[in-house]
Design a protein around this motif. Structure first.
Motif, short mmCIF file in Angstrom:
data_model
loop_
_atom_site.label_atom_id
_atom_site.label_comp_id
_atom_site.label_asym_id
_atom_site.label_seq_id
_atom_site.Cartn_x
_atom_site.Cartn_y
_atom_site.Cartn_z
N MET A 167 0.84 -1.20 0.00
CA MET A 167 0.00 0.00 0.00
C MET A 167 0.88 1.25 0.00
N ASN A 168 0.58 2.19 -0.87
CA ASN A 168 1.28 3.47 -0.88
C ASN A 168 0.73 4.35 0.24
N VAL A 169 1.62 4.82 1.11
CA VAL A 169 1.16 5.61 2.24
C VAL A 169 1.99 6.89 2.37
N VAL A 170 1.43 7.84 3.11
CA VAL A 170 2.19 9.01 3.51
C VAL A 170 2.31 8.98 5.03
N LEU A 171 3.40 9.52 5.54
CA LEU A 171 3.61 9.59 6.99
C LEU A 171 3.22 10.97 7.49
N TYR A 172 2.59 10.98 8.67
CA TYR A 172 2.32 12.27 9.30
C TYR A 172 2.62 12.15 10.78
N ASP A 173 3.33 13.18 11.30
CA ASP A 173 3.60 13.23 12.73
C ASP A 173 3.73 14.68 13.15
N ARG A 174 3.42 14.94 14.38
CA ARG A 174 3.64 16.27 14.96
C ARG A 174 4.04 16.10 16.42
N PHE A 175 4.93 16.94 16.87
CA PHE A 175 5.43 16.80 18.23
C PHE A 175 6.03 18.12 18.68
N ALA A 176 6.12 18.28 19.99
CA ALA A 176 6.72 19.48 20.58
C ALA A 176 7.95 19.07 21.37
N ILE A 177 8.98 19.89 21.31
CA ILE A 177 10.23 19.60 22.01
C ILE A 177 10.62 20.80 22.85
N ASP A 178 10.83 20.56 24.15
CA ASP A 178 11.17 21.66 25.05
C ASP A 178 12.60 22.16 24.81
N ASN A 179 13.51 21.23 24.55
CA ASN A 179 14.91 21.59 24.34
C ASN A 179 15.23 21.59 22.85
N PRO A 180 15.48 22.75 22.26
CA PRO A 180 15.76 22.82 20.81
C PRO A 180 16.94 21.98 20.39
N HIS A 181 17.89 21.74 21.31
CA HIS A 181 19.08 20.97 20.95
C HIS A 181 18.73 19.50 20.68
N ASP A 182 17.62 19.03 21.25
CA ASP A 182 17.21 17.64 21.05
C ASP A 182 16.32 17.47 19.82
N HIS A 183 16.00 18.57 19.17
CA HIS A 183 15.01 18.55 18.11
C HIS A 183 15.37 17.58 16.99
N ALA A 184 16.56 17.73 16.43
CA ALA A 184 16.95 16.92 15.28
C ALA A 184 16.99 15.44 15.63
N ARG A 185 17.55 15.12 16.82
CA ARG A 185 17.67 13.72 17.20
C ARG A 185 16.31 13.07 17.40
N ILE A 186 15.41 13.75 18.13
CA ILE A 186 14.09 13.17 18.40
C ILE A 186 13.27 13.07 17.13
N SER B 209 10.35 2.24 9.79
CA SER B 209 10.53 0.82 10.11
C SER B 209 9.18 0.11 10.20
N TRP B 210 8.23 0.78 10.82
CA TRP B 210 6.88 0.19 10.97
C TRP B 210 6.26 -0.06 9.60
N GLY C 222 4.70 -3.84 5.14
CA GLY C 222 4.61 -3.92 3.69
C GLY C 222 4.10 -2.67 3.00
N HIS C 223 4.25 -1.51 3.64
CA HIS C 223 3.79 -0.26 3.04
C HIS C 223 4.94 0.47 2.35
N THR C 224 4.62 1.11 1.24
CA THR C 224 5.59 1.94 0.52
C THR C 224 5.32 3.40 0.84
N ILE C 225 6.36 4.09 1.28
CA ILE C 225 6.20 5.49 1.69
C ILE C 225 6.22 6.40 0.46
N TYR C 226 5.13 7.12 0.27
CA TYR C 226 4.99 8.02 -0.88
C TYR C 226 5.52 9.41 -0.55
#
Length: 282
Positions: free
Chosen positions: A1-20, A30-31, A36-40
């Motif tokens: 199945m062709n899928v798109v990913l969507y996520d939203r999150f808030a990070i208190d420490n800007p330095h952790d932003h990229a890693r998280i 990975s999921w 068996g999904h293809t990311i579009y």
């Protein structure tokens, strides 16, 4: 199945932003591979977006579904509250996706449970509530019309017709008036039941047969003993029609204090109506 990913999150420490952000997106990738999904495409809301209506990535996702609907078959997200905290908005969003053949896929949902089941149940409850509220509003409007003497809809009693009292752009109010030809048939039914032709009262079956043979039908349908009894028992012919007597859903009789009596033109005098009741079951 062709899928798109969507996520939203808030990070208190800007330095952790990229890693998280990278960790969360990698988890979703990975999921998708495991299932068996293809990311579009990927749509990620970064920063303190979960308390704001400013969601450019989400708006871009909706636009993609509209324009690339045939390529996108599902939207994968971490959990329901990543999309909306308001369950009604979530349900409406899913409805919009389904119009384009796109499914919502929650990573947090049990694999044996379709996310749409919960949403459909929620929408069903909401629709049920709305339906009840609409029914209450409709009943109140009909009760007010009845109090003003107007016909509230349904089957027009035999012997009557509706006439327009006034009409607006959004509504039309009608009154019951005597139907000249049908009213004569009503009078004949009462007369036959009381006096007959040679002084012997007719039974309801004899009246039905007599009218059918004469070609005097009940609005293009033949008369039956049951329909004759219905006419003989209808107190509307005395000049009063009762609205809100029974519950429309259950048919149960309501308290008399809730009845609304509407004055209509009389067709049968009270003494004639009373005389007819003595043999109405025959």
């Amino acid at each position: 199945m062709n899928v798109v990913l969507y996520d939203r999150f808030a990070i208190d420490n800007p330095h952790d932003h990229a890693r998280i952000a990278a960790d969360r997106v990698n988890q979703m990738r990975s999921w998708c591979r495991e299932h068996g999904h293809t990311i579009y495409a990927e749509y990620i809301e970064q920063g303190n977006k979960h308390v704001s209506d400013d969601r450019p990535a989400f708006e871009a996702l909706k636009k993609a579904v509209t324009t690339d609907g045939h390529s996108i078959q599902g939207v994968v997200f971490q959990s329901f509250n990543r999309l909306f905290r308001d369950p009604i908005k979530l349900a409406m969003f899913e409805r919009g996706l389904l119009l384009h053949g796109v499914k919502l896929i929650s990573m947090a949902a049990d694999s044996t449970v379709e996310p749409s089941h919960m949403i459909k149940s929620l929408v069903g409850l909401f629709d049920k509530f709305q339906s009840k509220e609409h029914a209450k509003h409709t009943l109140r409007a009909m009760q007010e019309k009845a109090r003003q003497g107007y016909f509230t809809g349904g089957v027009v009693p035999f012997g009557y017709m509706t006439i327009t009292a006034f009409r607006t752009k959004f509504d039309e109010s009608k009154l019951l008036d005597v139907h000249p030809l049908e009213a004569e048939t009503v009078k004949l039914i009462f007369d036959l039941h009381i006096r007959g032709i040679d002084g012997t009262p007719f039974t309801t079956k004899q009246i039905a047969d007599h009218l059918n043979i004469a070609g005097c039908l009940r609005r293009k349908r033949p008369w039956t003993p049951a329909s004759i009894r219905s006419v003989l028992r209808d107190e509307t012919y005395l000049g009063e029609r009762i609205f809100n007597r029974r519950c429309r859903k259950t048919g149960q009789l309501k308290p008399e204090g809730e009845w609304i009596r509407v004055t209509v033109p009389a067709i049968i005098p009270e003494h004639v109506f009373t005389s007819a009741q003595r043999g109405v079951l025959s």
